[in-house]
Enzyme design. Structure first.
Site, mmCIF file in Angstrom:
data_model
loop_
_atom_site.group_PDB
_atom_site.id
_atom_site.type_symbol
_atom_site.label_atom_id
_atom_site.label_comp_id
_atom_site.label_asym_id
_atom_site.label_seq_id
_atom_site.Cartn_x
_atom_site.Cartn_y
_atom_site.Cartn_z
ATOM 1 N N GLU A 4 -36.332 50.820 -9.049
ATOM 2 C CA GLU A 4 -37.343 49.796 -8.766
ATOM 3 C C GLU A 4 -37.368 49.388 -7.293
ATOM 4 O O GLU A 4 -38.037 48.421 -6.931
ATOM 5 C CB GLU A 4 -37.110 48.572 -9.660
ATOM 6 N N GLU B 261 -35.630 42.069 -21.264
ATOM 7 C CA GLU B 261 -35.341 41.925 -19.840
ATOM 8 C C GLU B 261 -35.245 43.293 -19.166
ATOM 9 O O GLU B 261 -35.813 43.504 -18.103
ATOM 10 C CB GLU B 261 -34.036 41.143 -19.644
ATOM 11 N N TYR C 189 -33.849 50.812 -19.962
ATOM 12 C CA TYR C 189 -33.607 51.854 -18.972
ATOM 13 C C TYR C 189 -32.920 53.043 -19.622
ATOM 14 O O TYR C 189 -31.986 52.879 -20.399
ATOM 15 C CB TYR C 189 -32.724 51.316 -17.832
ATOM 16 N N GLY D 263 -37.434 61.597 -21.961
ATOM 17 C CA GLY D 263 -38.218 62.582 -22.696
ATOM 18 C C GLY D 263 -37.608 62.968 -24.029
ATOM 19 O O GLY D 263 -38.228 63.682 -24.811
ATOM 20 N N GLY E 196 -36.749 60.718 -26.311
ATOM 21 C CA GLY E 196 -37.078 59.673 -27.270
ATOM 22 C C GLY E 196 -36.166 58.465 -27.203
ATOM 23 O O GLY E 196 -36.298 57.548 -28.024
ATOM 24 N N GLY F 194 -35.951 55.978 -24.916
ATOM 25 C CA GLY F 194 -36.674 54.744 -24.602
ATOM 26 C C GLY F 194 -37.446 54.237 -25.804
ATOM 27 O O GLY F 194 -37.414 53.042 -26.113
ATOM 28 N N TYR G 149 -45.510 52.200 -22.366
ATOM 29 C CA TYR G 149 -45.732 50.995 -23.153
ATOM 30 C C TYR G 149 -47.107 51.003 -23.805
ATOM 31 O O TYR G 149 -47.267 50.579 -24.947
ATOM 32 C CB TYR G 149 -45.554 49.745 -22.290
#
Length: 163
Positions: free
Chosen positions: A31, A88, A91, A98, A100, A102, A136
């Site tokens: 980030e 919050e 990661y 890729g 799965g 996340g 998302y």
């Protein structure tokens, strides 16, 4: 996206404080905010696993190796009259994206929200983070463009609190 059968999500423990800090630093680098990380392993251990901890953490493992994490806490909606869950951090290390992981972490927390009768599950995403925004949106999440986040922190928070 299919979920890798070798994935396992577990509640984090105090012994994971160093691992979580490692992931926090990776996320901060991604980030472009590495210098913003001001905590250490002790801070993570106390804030996530101490007697007064308000947030909870999950660790995602793939074939026994930790590859990602999530931190969340409960918030409250006066309009709904119900608790919600605020994500919050979510990661997954770049080399494991890729598979799965996340999606599995996000669904795990969504299931907790449903099981606990929460009225919403929400989070913030940086406006330049197109991969996260696409991820998302693919999950069915919608941006809340009518809201702007405001923050008091550090010196400004102390000055305001002092009056």
């Amino acid at each position: 996206m299919s979920v890798d059968a070798g994935l396992h999500i577990r509640p984090a423990t105090a012994e994971d404080a160093g691992l979580i800090l490692h992931f926090i630093r990776e996320l901060a680098i991604y980030e472009k905010a590495e210098s913003s990380v001001q905590t250490d392993e002790t801070g993570i251990r106390e804030s996530l696993f101490g007697a007064d901890a308000k947030a909870q953490a999950l660790v995602c493992e793939r074939d026994g190796q930790a590859i990602g994490y999530a931190v969340y806490f409960h918030n409250y909606s006066t309009w709904l009259g119900r608790n919600g869950i605020y994500l919050e951090d979510l990661y997954v290390s770049p080399e494991h994206r890729g598979c799965g992981a996340g999606k599995a972490l996000l669904q795990h927390i969504a299931r907790l929200a449903v099981a606990q009768g929460c009225g919403r599950f929400e989070w913030s995403v940086l406006d330049w983070n197109t991969p996260a925004i696409d991820f998302y949106r693919a999950a069915g999440a919608l941006p809340q463009d009518e809201w702007t986040v405001y923050r008091l922190q550090g010196e400004a928070l102390c000055r305001f609190a002092e009056g």
